[in-house]
Design a protein around this motif. Structure first.
Motif, PDB file in Angstrom:
ATOM      1  N   MET A   1       0.814  -1.190   0.000  1.00 29.37           N
ATOM      2  CA  MET A   1       0.000   0.000   0.000  1.00 29.37           C
ATOM      3  C   MET A   1       0.860   1.257   0.000  1.00 29.37           C
ATOM      4  N   GLY A   2       2.128   1.132   0.283  1.00 30.76           N
ATOM      5  CA  GLY A   2       3.025   2.273   0.265  1.00 30.76           C
ATOM      6  C   GLY A   2       3.094   2.984   1.601  1.00 30.76           C
ATOM      7  N   GLN A   3       3.752   4.135   1.580  1.00 32.57           N
ATOM      8  CA  GLN A   3       3.908   4.948   2.779  1.00 32.57           C
ATOM      9  C   GLN A   3       2.542   5.449   3.249  1.00 32.57           C
ATOM     10  N   PRO A   4       2.223   5.315   4.536  1.00 31.52           N
ATOM     11  CA  PRO A   4       0.907   5.745   5.022  1.00 31.52           C
ATOM     12  C   PRO A   4       0.705   7.246   4.860  1.00 31.52           C
ATOM     13  N   LEU A   5      -0.469   7.607   4.409  1.00 33.06           N
ATOM     14  CA  LEU A   5      -0.859   8.999   4.306  1.00 33.06           C
ATOM     15  C   LEU A   5      -1.675   9.399   5.541  1.00 33.06           C
ATOM     16  N   VAL A   6      -2.368   8.415   6.119  1.00 32.03           N
ATOM     17  CA  VAL A   6      -3.229   8.642   7.280  1.00 32.03           C
ATOM     18  C   VAL A   6      -2.825   7.673   8.385  1.00 32.03           C
ATOM     19  N   SER A   7      -2.718   8.194   9.607  1.00 30.50           N
ATOM     20  CA  SER A   7      -2.456   7.355  10.780  1.00 30.50           C
ATOM     21  C   SER A   7      -3.641   7.464  11.724  1.00 30.50           C
ATOM     22  N   PHE A   8      -4.218   6.329  12.076  1.00 29.29           N
ATOM     23  CA  PHE A   8      -5.269   6.274  13.086  1.00 29.29           C
ATOM     24  C   PHE A   8      -4.587   5.822  14.376  1.00 29.29           C
ATOM     25  N   CYS A   9      -4.625   6.657  15.404  1.00 29.22           N
ATOM     26  CA  CYS A   9      -3.908   6.368  16.645  1.00 29.22           C
ATOM     27  C   CYS A   9      -4.877   5.901  17.725  1.00 29.22           C
ATOM     28  N   VAL A  10      -4.533   4.769  18.343  1.00 31.41           N
ATOM     29  CA  VAL A  10      -5.388   4.153  19.344  1.00 31.41           C
ATOM     30  C   VAL A  10      -4.564   3.912  20.610  1.00 31.41           C
ATOM     31  N   PRO A  11      -4.728   4.768  21.632  1.00 27.34           N
ATOM     32  CA  PRO A  11      -4.068   4.480  22.908  1.00 27.34           C
ATOM     33  C   PRO A  11      -4.901   3.446  23.667  1.00 27.34           C
ATOM     34  N   THR A  12      -4.222   2.548  24.381  1.00 35.06           N
ATOM     35  CA  THR A  12      -4.974   1.532  25.114  1.00 35.06           C
ATOM     36  C   THR A  12      -4.253   1.122  26.391  1.00 35.06           C
ATOM     37  N   PHE A  13      -5.054   0.720  27.369  1.00 39.60           N
ATOM     38  CA  PHE A  13      -4.528   0.114  28.589  1.00 39.60           C
ATOM     39  C   PHE A  13      -5.597  -0.814  29.143  1.00 39.60           C
ATOM     40  N   ALA A  36      -3.589   5.308   1.610  1.00 39.23           N
ATOM     41  CA  ALA A  36      -2.690   4.443   2.380  1.00 39.23           C
ATOM     42  C   ALA A  36      -2.794   4.854   3.851  1.00 39.23           C
ATOM     43  N   TYR A  37      -2.938   3.879   4.733  1.00 40.48           N
ATOM     44  CA  TYR A  37      -3.128   4.190   6.146  1.00 40.48           C
ATOM     45  C   TYR A  37      -2.400   3.179   7.019  1.00 40.48           C
ATOM     46  N   GLU A  38      -2.309   3.536   8.290  1.00 37.80           N
ATOM     47  CA  GLU A  38      -1.772   2.641   9.306  1.00 37.80           C
ATOM     48  C   GLU A  38      -2.578   2.844  10.579  1.00 37.80           C
ATOM     49  N   LEU A  39      -2.615   1.824  11.398  1.00 33.64           N
ATOM     50  CA  LEU A  39      -3.185   1.930  12.737  1.00 33.64           C
ATOM     51  C   LEU A  39      -2.013   1.911  13.707  1.00 33.64           C
ATOM     52  N   VAL A  40      -1.887   2.950  14.491  1.00 34.57           N
ATOM     53  CA  VAL A  40      -0.830   3.014  15.493  1.00 34.57           C
ATOM     54  C   VAL A  40      -1.485   2.715  16.836  1.00 34.57           C
ATOM     55  N   ILE A  41      -1.143   1.585  17.400  1.00 38.60           N
ATOM     56  CA  ILE A  41      -1.710   1.180  18.687  1.00 38.60           C
ATOM     57  C   ILE A  41      -0.633   1.353  19.744  1.00 38.60           C
ATOM     58  N   ALA A  42      -0.900   2.250  20.700  1.00 42.93           N
ATOM     59  CA  ALA A  42       0.039   2.523  21.782  1.00 42.93           C
ATOM     60  C   ALA A  42      -0.493   1.855  23.053  1.00 42.93           C
ATOM     61  N   ASP A  43       0.187   0.820  23.488  1.00 37.96           N
ATOM     62  CA  ASP A  43      -0.221   0.029  24.646  1.00 37.96           C
ATOM     63  C   ASP A  43       0.605   0.448  25.857  1.00 37.96           C
ATOM     64  N   ASN A  44      -0.074   0.903  26.897  1.00 37.72           N
ATOM     65  CA  ASN A  44       0.598   1.372  28.104  1.00 37.72           C
ATOM     66  C   ASN A  44       0.840   0.223  29.085  1.00 37.72           C
ATOM     67  N   ALA A  45       1.529  -0.815  28.613  1.00 34.72           N
ATOM     68  CA  ALA A  45       1.918  -1.973  29.427  1.00 34.72           C
ATOM     69  C   ALA A  45       0.711  -2.725  29.985  1.00 34.72           C
ATOM     70  N   SER A  46      -0.283  -2.955  29.156  1.00 35.02           N
ATOM     71  CA  SER A  46      -1.481  -3.678  29.595  1.00 35.02           C
ATOM     72  C   SER A  46      -1.131  -5.068  30.117  1.00 35.02           C
ATOM     73  N   PRO A  47      -1.687  -5.447  31.281  1.00 31.25           N
ATOM     74  CA  PRO A  47      -1.436  -6.781  31.810  1.00 31.25           C
ATOM     75  C   PRO A  47      -2.377  -7.842  31.227  1.00 31.25           C
ATOM     76  N   ASP A  48      -3.311  -7.445  30.391  1.00 31.67           N
ATOM     77  CA  ASP A  48      -4.250  -8.402  29.790  1.00 31.67           C
ATOM     78  C   ASP A  48      -3.682  -8.962  28.488  1.00 31.67           C
ATOM     79  N   ASP A  49      -4.525  -9.497  27.628  1.00 31.24           N
ATOM     80  CA  ASP A  49      -4.033 -10.122  26.396  1.00 31.24           C
ATOM     81  C   ASP A  49      -4.033  -9.177  25.192  1.00 31.24           C
ATOM     82  N   THR A  50      -3.796  -7.888  25.437  1.00 29.64           N
ATOM     83  CA  THR A  50      -3.715  -6.907  24.354  1.00 29.64           C
ATOM     84  C   THR A  50      -2.701  -7.298  23.276  1.00 29.64           C
TER      85      THR A  50
END
Length: 73
Positions: A1-13, A36-50
């Protein structure tokens, strides 16, 4: 898909169940996304099965997974 033009950011814990639902929904919703897009998932050290949830969608969505080793607050 090439270099992402759009980033969807998802913070989670400690929300693996909700993250799974979100990613499942995005598979269909983004199928016809015209850029072209990407999903950026930022996990703050989740202790579950993230990490396993993210890995389960890695073959269906362009995910960049960032996981903190410890919770940074």
């Amino acid at each position: 898909m090439g270099q992402p033009l759009v980033s969807f950011c998802v913070p989670t814990f400690n929300r693996a169940r909700y993250l799974s639902s979100l990613l499942g929904s995005l598979v269909g919703q983004l199928a016809a996304f015209p850029y072209a897009y990407e999903l950026v998932i930022a996990d703050n050290a989740s202790p579950d099965d993230t990490p396993a949830v993210v890995a389960g969608f890695a073959d269906r969505l362009p995910i960049r997974y960032l996981r903190h080793v410890t919770n940074i607050g």
